[in-house]
Design an enzyme around this catalytic site. Structure first.
Site, mmCIF file in Angstrom:
data_model
loop_
_atom_site.group_PDB
_atom_site.id
_atom_site.type_symbol
_atom_site.label_atom_id
_atom_site.label_comp_id
_atom_site.label_asym_id
_atom_site.label_seq_id
_atom_site.Cartn_x
_atom_site.Cartn_y
_atom_site.Cartn_z
ATOM 1 N N ASP A 78 51.096 -12.629 58.736
ATOM 2 C CA ASP A 78 51.356 -13.390 57.514
ATOM 3 C C ASP A 78 51.358 -12.492 56.281
ATOM 4 O OD1 ASP A 78 51.807 -15.734 56.052
ATOM 5 O OD2 ASP A 78 50.321 -16.852 57.210
ATOM 6 N N ASP A 132 56.667 -23.537 56.063
ATOM 7 C CA ASP A 132 55.418 -24.253 56.287
ATOM 8 C C ASP A 132 55.649 -25.759 56.340
ATOM 9 O OD1 ASP A 132 53.735 -22.157 56.594
ATOM 10 O OD2 ASP A 132 52.802 -22.268 54.620
HETATM 11 C C1 GLA Z 1 50.305 -19.442 55.599
HETATM 12 C C2 GLA Z 1 51.161 -19.753 56.784
HETATM 13 C C3 GLA Z 1 50.610 -20.940 57.532
HETATM 14 C C4 GLA Z 1 49.201 -20.654 57.959
HETATM 15 C C5 GLA Z 1 48.371 -20.287 56.746
HETATM 16 C C6 GLA Z 1 46.992 -19.828 57.151
HETATM 17 O O1 GLA Z 1 50.399 -20.442 54.636
HETATM 18 O O2 GLA Z 1 52.491 -19.957 56.388
HETATM 19 O O3 GLA Z 1 51.422 -21.235 58.651
HETATM 20 O O4 GLA Z 1 49.187 -19.614 58.908
HETATM 21 O O5 GLA Z 1 48.967 -19.248 55.996
HETATM 22 O O6 GLA Z 1 46.205 -19.526 56.067
#
Ligand code: GLA
Length: 687
Positions: free
Chosen positions: A434, A491
Site C-alpha cells: 500500500d 477502495d
Molecule cells: C488503504 C487500502 C485499503 C486498506 C487500508 C488499510 O486504504 O486501500 O484497502 O488496505 O489502506 O489501512
C-alpha cells in the site's frame, strides 16, 4: 533520411533533414512498399504571412532555441542554473530488428530517442540524455508525437473511491496540460491518454493512445500550435529532476493504435500489460480467488474470529487469505506503527503461525498487507531515525503519516531487511503493498528508490506476488506493474461504482491484474445495499475476491456467492487470458462488455443494468469481436435474476439461441427486462 517501425496494426515513420528527427506518420499500418521519402515530402508544410522563413520542426524533442512556437521537448541549464539551448544536429541511427535509436547532439549533450516495437502490438518510446558535464534538467519529454488533426482528447481523472473517469475534451488552440505533482501516478491524473478520431466508439473508428510507464507523477501536454500542428508530450513533472547529473532518462511511453475503435486500444494495452510488462512468478498459475479481511474486521484482529472467517472463505471457494492492515507494531488505528514491521504480540501472541497454519490446512495460501514506504511519527522507526523522512519537518501529514526517503540507501536496506524477515519467517505468497498518502515533494529519485526496493525483494523472494494499492487506485501505471502483479482498482466495493470503473479501466487494464471484491451487503463507502448476485457477478468480471464479514451472509447469499465463484474458477483459464471488449450499448443505463477467449472459441457477455432505462423495453445489445461467418450458441446463465415484472416470451429466459456472428453483431441480443443492480451473464460458444 527516413525510418519506419511497425507494431501490431500501426506504423511509425520518422525523417530528418539534419536536425533531431521528427515523426512524419503515426497511424494504421502502411504497406511495406510505402516510399518513405515521398511520405517525408508529403509531410512538408507550406509557409505564409506572419511566419518565419522556415517551419521550426515538431521533432522528437522540439528545441527551445529554434523558435519552436509551442512547448519545447526539453528545458536544460548548466549546473549553476544558466539556461542553455543547444542546437542539436542529427548524428546517427542505430537499427536492429524492431528497434531504432536516433542520436542527436550539441555542446557535449547527446539526446537519444529509442523506439521499440513489441509483439504485443505496442511501441515503447524513451528519451535518454547524456552530458559531458553535470547539467540540470527542468523538463525532458519522452519522444514527442504528433496528434490526430480530428477528433477528441480522452484522458482520465479520479478520486478516492471514484477512479478512472474518462474526460473527453475537444481540441482548440492552446494547451491541455495535466500535471500530477503529488509524487505518485495518482487517483487524480493517471498517466493515460487516448486520441479518438471523430466517430470513434468502443467498436468502430480510429484511435491512438499512450500511457507513461512511471509511478512518480507526470506531465502531459496536448498542444495545438498557432499554426495548427498538434503535439503530445509526456515526461516527469517539471522540477522532478532535483540534482545536476550527466545521465537522465524518461520513462517509457507506450503507444497503441487502432482502426477497430477504442477496443483495439484496449486489446493492445491489456495484452501488453499482461504479457510483456507484468513479470509473473509463475505464468501458468491460475489467479487464485482472494479473501481480504479489511472491510470485515479493520484493525480488530483476533485469531478465533479470523480463523472462523477463513473457514467460511475457504468453503465459499477462496484460495488465498489476505491479512490486511493491523497485524504489526501497536496498530489499533491508522495513527501509529507504520515503520515497525514486526508482529503485534498483543494480538498475535504466537505470531501469525497459528492463523497461517489454519489457512493452509484449509487449502488456501497466505497474503499480507504492508506499507513500507511510510512511517508514522508515532513509531519506533521514526523515533530512531527522524531524519529518514522525505520533505520538510513541518509538512502536512496524510492519514497521520510521513513518507520515507527512498533515495537514501540506508532506508532501502532497512526496508529490504524488514520485509525480507517477514517473508523468511512466514510462508507468504502475496503482499498487498500500500501507499496511502500523497508525497510532500516530487522527485524522480523517490520513484527510482521504490523500483529498486521492489526489484531487490522480487529477486530475493521470486515466488511472491505483489499488489499495487494506494488508497485503492492511486498507483496504477505500467511502471509499477513491471514490479507488481495486481492492482487494487479502488477502495469502493460498491458494485455499481465498480461496474463503471472497471469498464473504463478496461481500456488499459486486463482482467487478470484488476482486483475486484464482493463487498459487504451494506456498502461501507457508499451506503448502498445491492443484491448478492450483482455484487458477485461484478467481482467475477475481473480477478475475483471477497472482502466482508462472511458471518453476515444469509444462506441464499452464500449459495449465490459460491455458485458465481465456482463459475469463475471453471472459466478463469480463458477469461483471464482473453480480451475485454466494451460494447456500444444503445441504452445508456446498460454497461456491457464481452470477454473473448484468445482463440475466439468462446465468450462471456456481461450486461450490467446500472440504472432504470428510460424506454419501456430493453434495447438490443450488439455484440462485437466475433467472426461474422461463424455460428454461436448463446445462453443466459442466470435466468434466476429475472424480476417479477418480466412476463414476456424473451427467448433467453427459457433456453439458448444459435445465431451467426453477423446477426449477433448487427441485430444484437434482446435481454430480459432488468431491475437496476442486475447483471445479465451470457455465455457464447463458437460452433
Ligand atoms: C488503504 C487500502 C485499503 C486498506 C487500508 C488499510 O486504504 O486501500 O484497502 O488496505 O489502506 O489501512
Amino acid at each position: 533520411m527516413q525510418w519506419r517501425v511497425d507494431a501490431g496494426g500501426q506504423t511509425l515513420a520518422l525523417a530528418t533533414s539534419g536536425g533531431i528527427p521528427e515523426v512524419i506518420y503515426w497511424g494504421a499500418a502502411l504497406p511495406a512498399s510505402e516510399d518513405l521519402s515521398q511520405l517525408a515530402d508529403a509531410a512538408r508544410h507550406d509557409l505564409t504571412g506572419g511566419m518565419l522563413d522556415a517551419l521550426p520542426a515538431l521533432s522528437l524533442s522540439p528545441e527551445p532555441g529554434r523558435a519552436f512556437p509551442g512547448q519545447p521537448g526539453h528545458l536544460l541549464a548548466e549546473a549553476d542554473g544558466a539556461p542553455m539551448s543547444p542546437a542539436f544536429v542529427f548524428e546517427r541511427a542505430e537499427e536492429a530488428a524492431g528497434r531504432l535509436a536516433l542520436v542527436s547532439s550539441a555542446d557535449g549533450i547527446t539526446l537519444t530517442h529509442h523506439i521499440a516495437a513489441h509483439p504485443t502490438g505496442v511501441f515503447t518510446l524513451q528519451t535518454v540524455l547524456t552530458a559531458s558535464r553535470p547539467i540540470r534538467v527542468a523538463w525532458l519529454a519522452a519522444p514527442v508525437l504528433p496528434a490526430l488533426q480530428t477528433g477528441d482528447i480522452i484522458d482520465l481523472h479520479g478520486k478516492w473511491t471514484g477512479e478512472f473517469h474518462l474526460i473527453r475534451t475537444r481540441w482548440s488552440p492552446g494547451i491541455r496540460l495535466r500535471e500530477a505533482r503529488t509524487g505518485r501516478s495518482g487517483h487524480e491524473h493517471p498517466p493515460y491518454l487516448i486520441l479518438a478520431d471523430d466517430g470513434c466508439t468502443n467498436t468502430r473508428g480510429t484511435a491512438l493512445a499512450l500511457q507513461y510507464a512511471w509511478s512518480g507523477g507526470h506531465r502531459m501536454v496536448a498542444e495545438e500550435l498557432p499554426d495548427g500542428r498538434r503535439q503530445i508530450q509526456f515526461g516527469a513533472p517539471v522540477g522532478a529532476e532535483t540534482a545536476p547529473g550527466t545521465h537522465f532518462a524518461t520513462a517509457e511511453l507506450i503507444a497503441a493504435g487502432s482502426t477497430t475503435g477504442l477496443n483495439g486500444i484496449a486489446a493492445a494495452f491489456q495484452h501488453d500489460l499482461r504479457d510483456r510488462v507484468v513479470q509473473w512468478p509463475d505464468p501458468a498459475r491460475p489467479r487464485p480467488v482472494h479473501y481480504n479481511c479489511w472491510e470485515a474486521v479493520y484493525f480488530r484482529h483476533t485469531l478465533p474470529e479470523l480463523a472462523d472467517i477463513a473457514t467460511r472463505a475457504a468453503a465459499l471457494g477462496a484460495e488465498r487469505f489476505v491479512l490486511d492492515d493491523g497485524w504489526f507494531g501497536r496498530r489499533d488505528d491508522d495513527t501509529t506503527s507504520l515503520g515497525d514491521w514486526t508482529v503485534d504480540r498483543r494480538k498475535w501472541p504466537d505470531g501469525l503461525h497459528p492463523l497461517i497454519r489454519h489457512i493452509r490446512d484449509l487449502g488456501m495460501t497466505f497474503g499480507l498487507w504492508v506499507e513500507p514506504e511510510m512511517v508514522n511519527p508515532d513509531s519506533d522507526l521514526f523515533r530512531a531515525h527522524p531524519d529518514w523522512m522525505l520533505g520538510p519537518r513541518d509538512q502536512i501529514t496524510g492519514r497521520g503519516q510521513m513518507v520515507l526517503d527512498l533515495a537514501n540507501p540506508m532506508v532501502r536496506d532497512t526496508l529490504f531487511a524488514q520485509v525480507s524477515a517477514i517473508l523468511r519467517e512466514y510462508p507468504v505468497d502475496y503482499m498487498k503493498w500500500d501507499h496511502n498518502r500523497l508525497l510532500p515533494i516530487v522527485d524522480t529519485a523517490q520513484t527510482h528508490g521504490i523500483y529498486d526496493l521492489l526489484a531487490r525483494l522480487r529477486a530475493a523472494h521470486p515466488g511472491v506476488e505483489i499488489e499495487s494499492c494506494a488508497s485503492g487506485g492511486g498507483r496504477i501505471d505500467a511502471g509499477i506493474l513491471a514490479h507488481t502483479h495486481r492492482v487494487w482498482l479502488s477502495d469502493s466495493n460498491d458494485a455499481l461504482e465498480r461496474l463503471r470503473m472497471q469498464h473504463d479501466a478496461a481500456l488499459f487494464l486486463p482482467a487478470a491484474i484488476t482486483g475486484s471484491h464482493v463487498g459487504p451487503r451494506h456498502c461501507h463507502t457508499s451506503g448502498r445495499i445491492l443484491p448478492m448476485s450483482f455484487r458477485a457477478w461484478v467481482a467475477a468480471q475481473r480477478h475475483m475476491g471477497f472482502e466482508m464479514d462472511l458471518r453476515e451472509l444469509t444462506g441464499d447469499e452464500a449459495a449465490t456467492l459460491k455458485k458465481v465463484t465456482a463459475w469463475w474458477k471453471t472459466n478463469r483459464d480463458w477469461t483471464m487470458s482473453g480480451t475485454i471488449h466494451r460494447l456500444d450499448a444503445a441504452d445508456p443505463a446498460v454497461t456491457a462488455e464481452m470477454q473473448i477467449a484468445r482463440d475466439g472459441g468462446r465468450f462471456v457477455l456481461f450486461a450490467g443494468q446500472a440504472e432504470t432505462s428510460r424506454q419501456i423495453l430493453p434495447r438490443p445489445l450488439r455484440l462485437t469481436g466475433l467472426d461474422p461467418a461463424a455460428r454461436y450458441a448463446v445462453a443466459l446463465i442466470n435466468p434466476e435474476d429475472v424480476p417479477r415484472q418480466s412476463r414476456g416470451p424473451n427467448a433467453l429466459k427459457s433456453g439458448s439461441l444459435t445465431l451467426g456472428g453477423q446477426a449477433l453483431m448487427t441485430l444484437g441480443l434482446l435481454l430480459p427486462v432488468a431491475w437496476p443492480g442486475t447483471m445479465w451473464v451470457m455465455e457464447g460458444v463458437r460452433l
